[in-house]
Motif scaffolding. Structure first.
Motif, PDB file in Angstrom:
ATOM      1  N   GLU A   1       0.793  -1.232   0.000  1.00  0.00           N
ATOM      2  CA  GLU A   1       0.000   0.000   0.000  1.00  0.00           C
ATOM      3  C   GLU A   1       0.821   1.276   0.000  1.00  0.00           C
ATOM      4  N   THR A   2       2.097   1.214   0.380  1.00  0.00           N
ATOM      5  CA  THR A   2       2.900   2.433   0.464  1.00  0.00           C
ATOM      6  C   THR A   2       4.243   2.283  -0.246  1.00  0.00           C
TER       7      THR A   2
ATOM      8  N   ASN B   1       1.021   6.754  -0.116  1.00  0.00           N
ATOM      9  CA  ASN B   1       0.219   5.594  -0.506  1.00  0.00           C
ATOM     10  C   ASN B   1       0.323   5.390  -2.011  1.00  0.00           C
TER      11      ASN B   1
END
Length: 117
Positions: free
Chosen positions: A100-101, A112
């Motif tokens: 996600e990051t 993100n």
């Protein structure tokens, strides 16, 4: 010789159903094999007739890879196929922290990953 280096490696393809939902990257020997894999992913769920409507195109910027099947975000980034740039500095070289990051290697900030929702 460059051709010999890539002999036996998989090619990278982009599979897309409904263009409003984006697509997925797949590593396979042939486009036929890539389409077969794509028909078993979420991409096929975005259209009424997946066998006809799912399109698979070759990513010519990647000569060859040892990856196989549907690629995850780290593999996509490793192959230089990230679809975004840094929100802060517009850099395009990232370290994937998790699914996600990412961390921009140019400015060092963490953001993100911009997925299509």
């Amino acid at each position: 010789m460059k051709a010999d280096e890539n002999k036996g490696k998989n090619r990278v393809y982009f599979a897309q159903g409904d263009e409003d939902y984006g697509g997925t990257y797949i590593a396979a020997k042939t486009s036929k094999e890539a389409k077969k894999i794509a028909l078993n992913t979420w991409v096929a769920e975005t259209v009424d007739n997946p066998f006809i409507e799912v399109r698979v195109t070759r990513c010519w910027s990647v000569a060859g890879t040892n990856y196989e099947g549907e690629l995850d975000i780290k593999q996509i980034n490793d192959l230089g196929l990230a679809w975004w740039s840094c929100e802060e500095c517009d850099g395009e070289d990232f370290e994937i922290i998790n699914g996600e990051t990412y961390k921009c290697k140019k400015c060092g900030k963490i953001f993100n990953i911009p997925y299509v929702d």
